[in-house]
Design a protein around this motif. Structure first.
Motif, PDB file in Angstrom:
ATOM      1  N   MET A 134      50.251 -29.687 -33.055  1.00 42.45           N
ATOM      2  CA  MET A 134      50.018 -30.015 -34.462  1.00 42.45           C
ATOM      3  C   MET A 134      48.605 -29.599 -34.898  1.00 42.45           C
ATOM      4  SD  MET A 134      52.688 -31.514 -35.859  1.00 42.45           S
ATOM      5  CE  MET A 134      52.081 -32.532 -37.200  1.00 42.45           C
ATOM      6  N   ILE A 135      48.494 -29.291 -36.162  1.00 36.68           N
ATOM      7  CA  ILE A 135      47.204 -28.899 -36.738  1.00 36.68           C
ATOM      8  C   ILE A 135      46.278 -30.114 -36.832  1.00 36.68           C
ATOM      9  CG2 ILE A 135      46.077 -28.022 -38.816  1.00 36.68           C
ATOM     10  CD1 ILE A 135      47.747 -25.912 -37.377  1.00 36.68           C
ATOM     11  N   ASN A 136      45.023 -29.916 -36.429  1.00 40.64           N
ATOM     12  CA  ASN A 136      44.034 -30.973 -36.675  1.00 40.64           C
ATOM     13  C   ASN A 136      42.828 -30.471 -37.467  1.00 40.64           C
ATOM     14  OD1 ASN A 136      42.536 -29.528 -34.808  1.00 40.64           O
ATOM     15  ND2 ASN A 136      42.466 -31.147 -33.271  1.00 40.64           N
ATOM     16  N   THR A 137      42.803 -29.147 -37.722  1.00 40.56           N
ATOM     17  CA  THR A 137      41.676 -28.536 -38.430  1.00 40.56           C
ATOM     18  C   THR A 137      42.193 -27.524 -39.444  1.00 40.56           C
ATOM     19  OG1 THR A 137      40.282 -28.734 -36.456  1.00 40.56           O
ATOM     20  CG2 THR A 137      39.550 -27.189 -38.158  1.00 40.56           C
ATOM     21  N   ILE A 138      41.618 -27.518 -40.643  1.00 36.73           N
ATOM     22  CA  ILE A 138      41.989 -26.537 -41.663  1.00 36.73           C
ATOM     23  C   ILE A 138      40.722 -25.857 -42.182  1.00 36.73           C
ATOM     24  CG2 ILE A 138      43.198 -26.093 -43.832  1.00 36.73           C
ATOM     25  CD1 ILE A 138      44.680 -28.745 -43.465  1.00 36.73           C
ATOM     26  N   ILE A 139      40.733 -24.536 -42.162  1.00 43.13           N
ATOM     27  CA  ILE A 139      39.627 -23.741 -42.716  1.00 43.13           C
ATOM     28  C   ILE A 139      40.124 -23.100 -44.002  1.00 43.13           C
ATOM     29  CG2 ILE A 139      38.006 -21.848 -42.332  1.00 43.13           C
ATOM     30  CD1 ILE A 139      38.367 -22.264 -39.320  1.00 43.13           C
ATOM     31  N   PHE A 140      39.427 -23.367 -45.096  1.00 45.97           N
ATOM     32  CA  PHE A 140      39.825 -22.868 -46.405  1.00 45.97           C
ATOM     33  C   PHE A 140      38.949 -21.708 -46.863  1.00 45.97           C
ATOM     34  CE2 PHE A 140      41.268 -27.252 -46.445  1.00 45.97           C
ATOM     35  CZ  PHE A 140      42.458 -27.218 -47.146  1.00 45.97           C
ATOM     36  N   ASP A 141      39.586 -20.742 -47.491  1.00 44.04           N
ATOM     37  CA  ASP A 141      38.879 -19.780 -48.329  1.00 44.04           C
ATOM     38  C   ASP A 141      38.516 -20.519 -49.614  1.00 44.04           C
ATOM     39  OD1 ASP A 141      37.963 -17.375 -49.513  1.00 44.04           O
ATOM     40  OD2 ASP A 141      39.958 -16.994 -50.354  1.00 44.04           O
ATOM     41  N   PHE A 142      37.618 -19.951 -50.396  1.00 39.73           N
ATOM     42  CA  PHE A 142      37.171 -20.602 -51.621  1.00 39.73           C
ATOM     43  C   PHE A 142      37.813 -19.976 -52.865  1.00 39.73           C
ATOM     44  CE2 PHE A 142      33.194 -21.720 -54.321  1.00 39.73           C
ATOM     45  CZ  PHE A 142      33.811 -22.863 -54.790  1.00 39.73           C
ATOM     46  N   GLY A 143      37.505 -18.698 -53.124  1.00 36.43           N
ATOM     47  CA  GLY A 143      37.963 -18.034 -54.329  1.00 36.43           C
ATOM     48  C   GLY A 143      39.458 -17.784 -54.346  1.00 36.43           C
ATOM     49  N   LEU A 181      35.024 -24.886 -44.916  1.00 36.19           N
ATOM     50  CA  LEU A 181      35.124 -23.847 -45.944  1.00 36.19           C
ATOM     51  C   LEU A 181      34.466 -22.593 -45.397  1.00 36.19           C
ATOM     52  CD1 LEU A 181      35.952 -23.524 -49.053  1.00 36.19           C
ATOM     53  CD2 LEU A 181      33.501 -23.671 -49.499  1.00 36.19           C
ATOM     54  N   LEU A 182      35.148 -21.460 -45.524  1.00 32.01           N
ATOM     55  CA  LEU A 182      34.592 -20.165 -45.106  1.00 32.01           C
ATOM     56  C   LEU A 182      34.789 -19.180 -46.252  1.00 32.01           C
ATOM     57  CD1 LEU A 182      33.361 -18.239 -43.021  1.00 32.01           C
ATOM     58  CD2 LEU A 182      35.673 -17.862 -42.112  1.00 32.01           C
ATOM     59  N   SER A 183      33.695 -18.818 -46.900  1.00 32.04           N
ATOM     60  CA  SER A 183      33.801 -18.010 -48.118  1.00 32.04           C
ATOM     61  C   SER A 183      32.887 -16.783 -48.075  1.00 32.04           C
ATOM     62  CB  SER A 183      33.417 -18.878 -49.327  1.00 32.04           C
ATOM     63  OG  SER A 183      33.362 -18.108 -50.514  1.00 32.04           O
ATOM     64  N   ASN A 184      33.458 -15.640 -48.455  1.00 32.23           N
ATOM     65  CA  ASN A 184      32.642 -14.448 -48.711  1.00 32.23           C
ATOM     66  C   ASN A 184      32.038 -14.608 -50.097  1.00 32.23           C
ATOM     67  OD1 ASN A 184      33.582 -13.410 -46.319  1.00 32.23           O
ATOM     68  ND2 ASN A 184      34.865 -11.830 -47.232  1.00 32.23           N
ATOM     69  N   LYS A 219      43.808 -13.282 -49.056  1.00 33.62           N
ATOM     70  CA  LYS A 219      43.765 -11.873 -48.641  1.00 33.62           C
ATOM     71  C   LYS A 219      44.395 -11.697 -47.268  1.00 33.62           C
ATOM     72  CE  LYS A 219      39.797 -10.455 -51.401  1.00 33.62           C
ATOM     73  NZ  LYS A 219      38.446  -9.866 -51.401  1.00 33.62           N
ATOM     74  N   LYS A 220      45.381 -10.811 -47.211  1.00 36.29           N
ATOM     75  CA  LYS A 220      46.138 -10.628 -45.974  1.00 36.29           C
ATOM     76  C   LYS A 220      45.270 -10.111 -44.831  1.00 36.29           C
ATOM     77  CE  LYS A 220      50.569  -8.925 -44.243  1.00 36.29           C
ATOM     78  NZ  LYS A 220      50.065  -8.393 -42.964  1.00 36.29           N
ATOM     79  N   GLU A 221      44.281  -9.256 -45.135  1.00 27.46           N
ATOM     80  CA  GLU A 221      43.437  -8.734 -44.058  1.00 27.46           C
ATOM     81  C   GLU A 221      42.662  -9.855 -43.372  1.00 27.46           C
ATOM     82  OE1 GLU A 221      41.060  -7.502 -47.874  1.00 27.46           O
ATOM     83  OE2 GLU A 221      43.152  -7.869 -47.310  1.00 27.46           O
ATOM     84  N   MET A 274      44.925 -18.393 -34.543  1.00 26.26           N
ATOM     85  CA  MET A 274      45.048 -19.466 -35.533  1.00 26.26           C
ATOM     86  C   MET A 274      46.407 -19.422 -36.232  1.00 26.26           C
ATOM     87  SD  MET A 274      41.397 -19.444 -37.558  1.00 26.26           S
ATOM     88  CE  MET A 274      39.831 -19.576 -36.693  1.00 26.26           C
ATOM     89  N   HIS A 275      46.828 -20.570 -36.738  1.00 28.98           N
ATOM     90  CA  HIS A 275      47.925 -20.610 -37.697  1.00 28.98           C
ATOM     91  C   HIS A 275      47.338 -20.139 -39.024  1.00 28.98           C
ATOM     92  CE1 HIS A 275      50.669 -22.945 -35.113  1.00 28.98           C
ATOM     93  NE2 HIS A 275      49.561 -23.525 -34.672  1.00 28.98           N
ATOM     94  N   VAL A 276      48.150 -19.451 -39.831  1.00 24.48           N
ATOM     95  CA  VAL A 276      47.614 -18.943 -41.102  1.00 24.48           C
ATOM     96  C   VAL A 276      48.602 -19.159 -42.240  1.00 24.48           C
ATOM     97  CG1 VAL A 276      46.172 -17.186 -39.987  1.00 24.48           C
ATOM     98  CG2 VAL A 276      48.476 -16.575 -40.750  1.00 24.48           C
ATOM     99  N   TRP A 277      48.047 -19.218 -43.424  1.00 25.38           N
ATOM    100  CA  TRP A 277      48.826 -19.210 -44.657  1.00 25.38           C
ATOM    101  C   TRP A 277      48.173 -18.202 -45.595  1.00 25.38           C
ATOM    102  CZ3 TRP A 277      49.010 -23.724 -48.759  1.00 25.38           C
ATOM    103  CH2 TRP A 277      49.858 -23.351 -49.821  1.00 25.38           C
ATOM    104  N   ASN A 278      48.865 -17.072 -45.777  1.00 22.87           N
ATOM    105  CA  ASN A 278      48.393 -16.063 -46.733  1.00 22.87           C
ATOM    106  C   ASN A 278      48.923 -16.459 -48.110  1.00 22.87           C
ATOM    107  OD1 ASN A 278      49.237 -12.618 -47.480  1.00 22.87           O
ATOM    108  ND2 ASN A 278      47.344 -13.710 -47.916  1.00 22.87           N
ATOM    109  N   LEU A 279      48.138 -17.265 -48.805  1.00 16.67           N
ATOM    110  CA  LEU A 279      48.555 -17.842 -50.086  1.00 16.67           C
ATOM    111  C   LEU A 279      48.717 -16.757 -51.149  1.00 16.67           C
ATOM    112  CD1 LEU A 279      47.195 -21.106 -51.602  1.00 16.67           C
ATOM    113  CD2 LEU A 279      47.286 -19.080 -53.029  1.00 16.67           C
ATOM    114  N   GLN A 280      49.844 -16.779 -51.838  1.00 14.03           N
ATOM    115  CA  GLN A 280      50.136 -15.801 -52.883  1.00 14.03           C
ATOM    116  C   GLN A 280      49.674 -16.354 -54.236  1.00 14.03           C
ATOM    117  OE1 GLN A 280      51.476 -12.692 -51.805  1.00 14.03           O
ATOM    118  NE2 GLN A 280      50.875 -13.783 -49.937  1.00 14.03           N
ATOM    119  N   VAL A 281      48.578 -15.811 -54.735  1.00 16.77           N
ATOM    120  CA  VAL A 281      47.980 -16.302 -55.974  1.00 16.77           C
ATOM    121  C   VAL A 281      48.944 -16.099 -57.149  1.00 16.77           C
ATOM    122  CG1 VAL A 281      46.027 -16.076 -57.576  1.00 16.77           C
ATOM    123  CG2 VAL A 281      45.677 -15.770 -55.108  1.00 16.77           C
TER     124      VAL A 281
END
Length: 202
Positions: A1-10, A100-103, A167-169, A179-186
């Motif tokens: 199970m997931i215990n950590t989530i890293i979010f993009d910002f924009g 949070l991890l943001s460019n 962003k898929k890249e 990591m588990h990932v979710w490529n969110l479709q804006v």
């Protein structure tokens, strides 16, 4: 199970108009996006040049525009931050380790904080164990080092970490690291739909 989530910002948490900055800069006299501008942007996002140095370079490309006009145009990418996303993060923070991890660069961060106000920004930042802006750590996605920096610093388990980005890249690199990932479709999905993603073990 997931215990950590890293979010993009924009476009995951704060809404963006990704064409706005370029369009506004063109109105000030910029011919178009170029490799030179791309290189300067990357250097700025990685903290290799200061805001003053960035503005000097921008002024060379748009000599008839003022610094204030360039800054306003640059910040036009930033739109609104829906309250329901903040409330969602606040609930998640009681169950998961959030990062949070943001460019991004220091101009955009300052504008975000001014735009949403001190209280909103403070409550947003308090949702996270740590916030990582690319200009502060010297790495930007999709560089593997950006992810490894957080993982090593906080001793995270890749297989128990979820990374969310539009962003898929970026999600491809995170997935390749384990990591588990979710490529969110804006425009089609919202980060608040997280628990509807059946393939993610949250």
């Amino acid at each position: 199970m997931i215990n950590t989530i890293i979010f993009d910002f924009g476009d995951v948490l704060i809404n963006l108009d990704k064409n706005a900055s370029l369009n506004a800069l063109k109105k000030l006299g910029l011919p178009g996006w170029s490799k030179e501008l791309d290189d300067i942007n990357i250097q700025f996002e990685k903290g290799k040049i200061t805001e003053v140095q960035f503005m000097i370079e921008m002024k060379k490309m748009i000599p008839n525009a003022s610094i204030d006009e360039i800054r306003t145009a640059w910040n036009s990418v930033l739109l609104d931050f829906p309250l329901e996303r903040l409330e969602f993060l606040q609930k998640l923070s009681h169950k998961y380790r959030l990062f949070l991890l943001s460019n991004t660069d220091e101009i955009h961060v300052a504008k975000f904080e001014h735009k949403v106000g001190h209280t909103f920004a403070r409550e947003f930042y308090q949702c996270f164990e740590r916030i990582y802006f690319s200009f502060e750590i010297g790495w930007r996605k999709p560089e593997p080092e950006a992810f490894n920096y957080i993982v090593k610093k906080h001793e995270l388990s890749m297989k128990r970490t979820l990374f969310i980005d539009d962003k898929k890249e970026n999600t491809d690199i995170a997935a390749s690291l384990g990591m588990h990932v979710w490529n969110l479709q804006v425009g089609e999905e919202d980060v608040t739909d997280l628990f509807m993603q059946k393939e993610i073990p949250v």
